[in-house]
Enzyme design. Structure first.
Site, PDB file in Angstrom:
ATOM      1  N   ASP A 264      -8.361   3.373   1.266  1.00  0.00           N
ATOM      2  CA  ASP A 264      -6.921   3.803   2.110  1.00  0.00           C
ATOM      3  C   ASP A 264      -7.787   4.661   3.512  1.00  0.00           C
ATOM      4  OD1 ASP A 264      -5.135   5.065   3.485  1.00  0.00           O
ATOM      5  OD2 ASP A 264      -4.241   6.413   2.134  1.00  0.00           O
TER       6      ASP A 264
ATOM      7  N   CYS B 227       1.103  -1.028   0.206  1.00  0.00           N
ATOM      8  CA  CYS B 227      -0.050   0.083   0.339  1.00  0.00           C
ATOM      9  C   CYS B 227       0.900   0.925   0.094  1.00  0.00           C
ATOM     10  CB  CYS B 227      -1.076   0.236   1.319  1.00  0.00           C
ATOM     11  SG  CYS B 227      -0.371  -0.194   3.373  1.00  0.00           S
TER      12      CYS B 227
ATOM     13  N   ASN C 138       2.078   1.394   4.555  1.00  0.00           N
ATOM     14  CA  ASN C 138       2.647  -0.052   4.988  1.00  0.00           C
ATOM     15  C   ASN C 138       2.006   0.520   6.279  1.00  0.00           C
ATOM     16  OD1 ASN C 138       5.594  -2.102   5.817  1.00  0.00           O
ATOM     17  ND2 ASN C 138       3.845  -2.630   5.084  1.00  0.00           N
TER      18      ASN C 138
ATOM     19  N   CYS D 248      -1.427   0.987   7.625  1.00  0.00           N
ATOM     20  CA  CYS D 248      -2.813   0.731   7.890  1.00  0.00           C
ATOM     21  C   CYS D 248      -3.395  -0.732   6.935  1.00  0.00           C
ATOM     22  CB  CYS D 248      -3.735   2.024   6.870  1.00  0.00           C
ATOM     23  SG  CYS D 248      -3.070   3.708   7.859  1.00  0.00           S
ATOM     24  N   ARG D 249      -3.387  -0.536   5.741  1.00  0.00           N
ATOM     25  CA  ARG D 249      -3.772  -1.644   4.623  1.00  0.00           C
ATOM     26  C   ARG D 249      -3.522  -2.720   4.722  1.00  0.00           C
ATOM     27  NH1 ARG D 249      -4.947   2.140  -0.013  1.00  0.00           N
ATOM     28  NH2 ARG D 249      -3.109   3.377   0.094  1.00  0.00           N
ATOM     29  N   SER D 250      -2.248  -2.760   4.260  1.00  0.00           N
ATOM     30  CA  SER D 250      -1.239  -3.984   4.029  1.00  0.00           C
ATOM     31  C   SER D 250      -0.812  -4.595   5.296  1.00  0.00           C
ATOM     32  CB  SER D 250      -0.010  -3.702   2.704  1.00  0.00           C
ATOM     33  OG  SER D 250       0.915  -2.781   3.563  1.00  0.00           O
TER      34      SER D 250
HETATM   35  P1  4NP Z   1      -1.987   2.831   3.952  1.00  0.00           P
HETATM   36  O1  4NP Z   1      -2.335   4.024   4.935  1.00  0.00           O
HETATM   37  O2  4NP Z   1      -1.689   3.095   2.615  1.00  0.00           O
HETATM   38  O3  4NP Z   1      -3.134   2.025   4.245  1.00  0.00           O
HETATM   39  O4  4NP Z   1      -0.904   2.577   4.802  1.00  0.00           O
HETATM   40  C1  4NP Z   1      -1.089   5.043   4.595  1.00  0.00           C
HETATM   41  C2  4NP Z   1      -0.580   5.439   6.141  1.00  0.00           C
HETATM   42  C3  4NP Z   1      -0.405   6.736   5.806  1.00  0.00           C
HETATM   43  C4  4NP Z   1      -0.145   7.876   4.570  1.00  0.00           C
HETATM   44  C5  4NP Z   1      -0.865   7.356   3.733  1.00  0.00           C
HETATM   45  C6  4NP Z   1      -2.162   6.412   4.125  1.00  0.00           C
HETATM   46  N1  4NP Z   1       0.776   8.716   4.644  1.00  0.00           N
HETATM   47  O5  4NP Z   1       0.471   9.546   3.917  1.00  0.00           O
HETATM   48  O6  4NP Z   1       1.345   9.202   5.740  1.00  0.00           O
END
Ligand code: 4NP
Length: 155
Positions: free
Chosen positions: A126, A11, A14, A16-18
């Site tokens: 997201d 994702c 790294n 939240c989703r992944s």
């Molecule tokens: P993820 O979510 O891609 O599912 O881990 C996010 C976590 C942090 C950020 C964006 C998406 N960020 O911009 O910091």
């Protein structure tokens, strides 16, 4: 499959989703008694070394999966030779992966929800900037994908 499957979820951050996808598949692989290498990474590097977002940890734990020990890392071109399957959580991440992919690689690269009937082509949205219900939806989607992957690999 003769080769041990090695599956990487990717994702943006790294956190939240992944890592939730990694936790869901680790849990289902253990229950199914399947030997699979499983990891996750982000296309971005902002959260390298960090544990998953507290909301992601809480959601996974509510479903019986502890992801607190996972740590963020950034995906790299070398991952294309370490993993047999690389799944992007959304189209932006798939594009980011395509940009860093070595010209010749044998890893299957695709969108995670293409594994789930009726969710083909859809992104795992997201949940980072939204409310807690977003994390529940994320869990349902990544766990459905994990179940589909186990189904395929067990055949
Ligand atoms: P993820 O979510 O891609 O599912 O881990 C996010 C976590 C942090 C950020 C964006 C998406 N960020 O911009 O910091």
């Amino acid at each position: 499959m003769s080769e041990t499957p090695a599956i990487l979820f990717v994702c943006l951050g790294n956190i939240c989703r992944s890592p939730m996808a990694e936790g869901a598949l680790r849990h289902r692989a253990k229950v199914a008694g399947l030997d699979i290498v499983i990891d996750s990474a982000g296309t971005g590097g902002w959260h390298v070394g960090e544990p998953p977002d507290a909301r992601a940890q809480e959601t996974a734990l509510r479903h019986g999966v502890d992801i607190s020990a996972l740590r963020g890392r950034q995906v790299s071109a070398a991952d294309f030779s370490r993993f047999t399957h690389i799944f992007a959580l959304d189209e932006d991440n798939l594009e980011g992966l395509s940009r860093i992919a070595p010209q010749h690689h044998e890893a299957h690269l695709g969108l995670l929800l293409d594994m789930v009937p009726r969710l083909e082509g859809r992104p795992v949205a997201d949940p980072y900037y939204g409310g807690p219900e977003g994390f529940e939806t994320t869990w349902e989607q990544v766990d459905a994908a994990a179940a589909a992957l186990i189904d395929r690999l067990a055949r």
